[in-house]
Motif scaffolding. Sequence first.
Motif, PDB file in Angstrom:
ATOM      1  N   PRO A 125       0.821  -1.231   0.000  1.00  0.00           N
ATOM      2  CA  PRO A 125       0.000   0.000   0.000  1.00  0.00           C
ATOM      3  C   PRO A 125       0.846   1.268   0.000  1.00  0.00           C
ATOM      4  N   LYS A 126       1.965   1.253   0.736  1.00  0.00           N
ATOM      5  CA  LYS A 126       2.836   2.435   0.769  1.00  0.00           C
ATOM      6  C   LYS A 126       3.440   2.706  -0.604  1.00  0.00           C
ATOM      7  N   ARG A 127       3.870   1.667  -1.266  1.00  0.00           N
ATOM      8  CA  ARG A 127       4.446   1.854  -2.600  1.00  0.00           C
ATOM      9  C   ARG A 127       3.409   2.373  -3.582  1.00  0.00           C
ATOM     10  N   PHE A 128       2.163   1.920  -3.436  1.00  0.00           N
ATOM     11  CA  PHE A 128       1.086   2.435  -4.291  1.00  0.00           C
ATOM     12  C   PHE A 128       0.879   3.931  -4.044  1.00  0.00           C
ATOM     13  N   ALA A 129       0.887   4.335  -2.778  1.00  0.00           N
ATOM     14  CA  ALA A 129       0.723   5.755  -2.448  1.00  0.00           C
ATOM     15  C   ALA A 129       1.892   6.577  -2.991  1.00  0.00           C
ATOM     16  N   TRP A 130       3.110   6.039  -2.922  1.00  0.00           N
ATOM     17  CA  TRP A 130       4.268   6.772  -3.446  1.00  0.00           C
ATOM     18  C   TRP A 130       4.224   6.854  -4.970  1.00  0.00           C
ATOM     19  N   CYS A 173      -3.000   7.262   5.561  1.00  0.00           N
ATOM     20  CA  CYS A 173      -2.436   7.322   4.215  1.00  0.00           C
ATOM     21  C   CYS A 173      -3.576   7.148   3.219  1.00  0.00           C
ATOM     22  N   LEU A 174      -3.865   8.208   2.470  1.00  0.00           N
ATOM     23  CA  LEU A 174      -4.963   8.137   1.510  1.00  0.00           C
ATOM     24  C   LEU A 174      -4.679   7.114   0.410  1.00  0.00           C
ATOM     25  N   GLY A 175      -3.445   7.072  -0.080  1.00  0.00           N
ATOM     26  CA  GLY A 175      -3.094   6.090  -1.105  1.00  0.00           C
ATOM     27  C   GLY A 175      -3.255   4.665  -0.601  1.00  0.00           C
ATOM     28  N   CYS A 176      -2.873   4.425   0.666  1.00  0.00           N
ATOM     29  CA  CYS A 176      -3.053   3.084   1.244  1.00  0.00           C
ATOM     30  C   CYS A 176      -4.528   2.736   1.358  1.00  0.00           C
ATOM     31  N   TRP A 177      -5.345   3.729   1.702  1.00  0.00           N
ATOM     32  CA  TRP A 177      -6.785   3.494   1.819  1.00  0.00           C
ATOM     33  C   TRP A 177      -7.386   3.145   0.456  1.00  0.00           C
ATOM     34  N   ILE A 178      -6.974   3.885  -0.568  1.00  0.00           N
ATOM     35  CA  ILE A 178      -7.461   3.586  -1.921  1.00  0.00           C
ATOM     36  C   ILE A 178      -6.990   2.204  -2.352  1.00  0.00           C
ATOM     37  N   TYR A 179      -5.739   1.886  -2.056  1.00  0.00           N
ATOM     38  CA  TYR A 179      -5.197   0.572  -2.428  1.00  0.00           C
ATOM     39  C   TYR A 179      -5.979  -0.549  -1.756  1.00  0.00           C
ATOM     40  N   GLY A 180      -6.234  -0.397  -0.464  1.00  0.00           N
ATOM     41  CA  GLY A 180      -6.952  -1.441   0.263  1.00  0.00           C
ATOM     42  C   GLY A 180      -8.347  -1.671  -0.276  1.00  0.00           C
ATOM     43  N   HIS A 181      -9.090  -0.577  -0.536  1.00  0.00           N
ATOM     44  CA  HIS A 181     -10.454  -0.728  -1.031  1.00  0.00           C
ATOM     45  C   HIS A 181     -10.469  -1.269  -2.464  1.00  0.00           C
ATOM     46  N   ILE A 183      -8.153  -3.205  -3.941  1.00  0.00           N
ATOM     47  CA  ILE A 183      -7.755  -4.608  -3.936  1.00  0.00           C
ATOM     48  C   ILE A 183      -8.873  -5.482  -3.380  1.00  0.00           C
ATOM     49  N   THR A 184      -9.541  -4.997  -2.318  1.00  0.00           N
ATOM     50  CA  THR A 184     -10.654  -5.772  -1.752  1.00  0.00           C
ATOM     51  C   THR A 184     -11.775  -5.940  -2.764  1.00  0.00           C
ATOM     52  N   THR A 185     -12.092  -4.856  -3.479  1.00  0.00           N
ATOM     53  CA  THR A 185     -13.154  -4.940  -4.489  1.00  0.00           C
ATOM     54  C   THR A 185     -12.761  -5.880  -5.625  1.00  0.00           C
ATOM     55  N   MET A 186     -11.511  -5.790  -6.084  1.00  0.00           N
ATOM     56  CA  MET A 186     -11.056  -6.665  -7.165  1.00  0.00           C
ATOM     57  C   MET A 186     -11.078  -8.127  -6.739  1.00  0.00           C
ATOM     58  N   ARG A 187     -10.631  -8.396  -5.528  1.00  0.00           N
ATOM     59  CA  ARG A 187     -10.656  -9.781  -5.049  1.00  0.00           C
ATOM     60  C   ARG A 187     -12.075 -10.295  -4.912  1.00  0.00           C
ATOM     61  N   ARG A 188     -12.990  -9.425  -4.456  1.00  0.00           N
ATOM     62  CA  ARG A 188     -14.386  -9.848  -4.320  1.00  0.00           C
ATOM     63  C   ARG A 188     -14.991 -10.153  -5.671  1.00  0.00           C
ATOM     64  N   LEU A 189     -14.740  -9.284  -6.655  1.00  0.00           N
ATOM     65  CA  LEU A 189     -15.271  -9.534  -7.992  1.00  0.00           C
ATOM     66  C   LEU A 189     -14.645 -10.783  -8.606  1.00  0.00           C
ATOM     67  N   THR A 190     -13.341 -10.955  -8.407  1.00  0.00           N
ATOM     68  CA  THR A 190     -12.677 -12.146  -8.933  1.00  0.00           C
ATOM     69  C   THR A 190     -13.215 -13.411  -8.291  1.00  0.00           C
ATOM     70  N   SER A 191     -13.457 -13.337  -6.980  1.00  0.00           N
ATOM     71  CA  SER A 191     -14.007 -14.506  -6.286  1.00  0.00           C
ATOM     72  C   SER A 191     -15.395 -14.846  -6.787  1.00  0.00           C
ATOM     73  N   ILE A 192     -16.219 -13.810  -7.010  1.00  0.00           N
ATOM     74  CA  ILE A 192     -17.571 -14.057  -7.528  1.00  0.00           C
ATOM     75  C   ILE A 192     -17.490 -14.660  -8.914  1.00  0.00           C
ATOM     76  N   TYR A 193     -16.578 -14.132  -9.747  1.00  0.00           N
ATOM     77  CA  TYR A 193     -16.452 -14.635 -11.110  1.00  0.00           C
ATOM     78  C   TYR A 193     -15.951 -16.078 -11.122  1.00  0.00           C
ATOM     79  N   GLN A 194     -14.996 -16.390 -10.256  1.00  0.00           N
ATOM     80  CA  GLN A 194     -14.442 -17.738 -10.245  1.00  0.00           C
ATOM     81  C   GLN A 194     -15.379 -18.745  -9.605  1.00  0.00           C
ATOM     82  N   ASN A 195     -16.150 -18.300  -8.603  1.00  0.00           N
ATOM     83  CA  ASN A 195     -17.029 -19.225  -7.900  1.00  0.00           C
ATOM     84  C   ASN A 195     -18.382 -19.401  -8.567  1.00  0.00           C
ATOM     85  N   ALA A 196     -18.700 -18.534  -9.554  1.00  0.00           N
ATOM     86  CA  ALA A 196     -20.014 -18.647 -10.194  1.00  0.00           C
ATOM     87  C   ALA A 196     -20.210 -20.000 -10.867  1.00  0.00           C
ATOM     88  N   PRO A 197     -19.256 -20.520 -11.689  1.00  0.00           N
ATOM     89  CA  PRO A 197     -19.464 -21.849 -12.273  1.00  0.00           C
ATOM     90  C   PRO A 197     -19.551 -22.941 -11.227  1.00  0.00           C
TER      91      PRO A 197
END
Length: 296
Positions: A125-130, A173-181, A183-197
């Motif tokens: 997250p820190k590297r993303f903010a930088w 850290c605003l960048g860390c907050w954006i990174y966390g949200h 990544i969480t959203t991407m993982r949730r969407l990926t999980s839904i996409y992978q678990n749908a079949p």
Amino acid sequence: MDIDAVSSDRSLTAKYFCDASKKYFWTYPFWSQGIYLKQSENREMKYMDDTAVRARAGLLNLLGYGVLLCSFLIPQYMVIIYVGPLIAFDMAAGCLFGLTPFCPTGVLGTIITWKLAPVYKPSAPKRFAWAIGIMLAIFCISWRLTYGPHWILKATIGLCLILTALESSLGFCLGCWIYGHSITTMRRLTSIYQNAPDEAKAMEEFRPNPMKGKPAKPKTGVDTIHDELVAIKSMMNTLADKIDIIDRRALGNKAGREEQEASDDNYSKSMVEEIPENQAAAVAEAEVKPFNICNE
């Protein structure tokens, strides 16, 4: 550096594991973006000392105040042309190699906080903010070179001051907050996409099948929703049938009333037509009876 004994089947980075209770000046290896902690559950995750990161943010904040002050007092001097590349290099070195040894403010922040207890946090997250900081620095440099409106440059520097002040003083850290949200959203969407079949397959495999004599299997969430939708559809069909029956009864009652009224009208007309004939027959009978009596 305290290193744990690791098995040979671990990755090559296993020999760089560090103790989370100790403070380290160099990253292991030195080109890494952080250090590996032996207390971490994820052995592949890299960490940074948050106390040094916050001290680095304070140093960048002071540097930003100096640039903003110069932009107000001596706007004719292109201070941002000289300070901007330094900040961009500092951010890039932090993203690529961590706080040490190539990041100037990271080295100073580590020295300032050397006697403080370390607080290790993930480095991604820190590297993303930088990385966002690099883009802001490049924007300021290009905007100054193109002689754009000066107030936009000042507003951008002010935004950077606010962000560095929040991280250095409050640890936000605003960048860390954006990174966390993100990544969480991407993982949730990926999980839904992978678990749908898998859920669709489970819905077909675990559905009770009395025709084959298989015992009922546990239902999945998709199966439960499907059953509820089927029940709602059945209720709607039943309600529609009841409404249809009521409409038919109403139409039947109306047709019956119309038929009864038509029959009453026909009966009334027939009675009107039969009354004169009955009266004539009565009169004729009355005239015949005295004649017959007299003859007798």
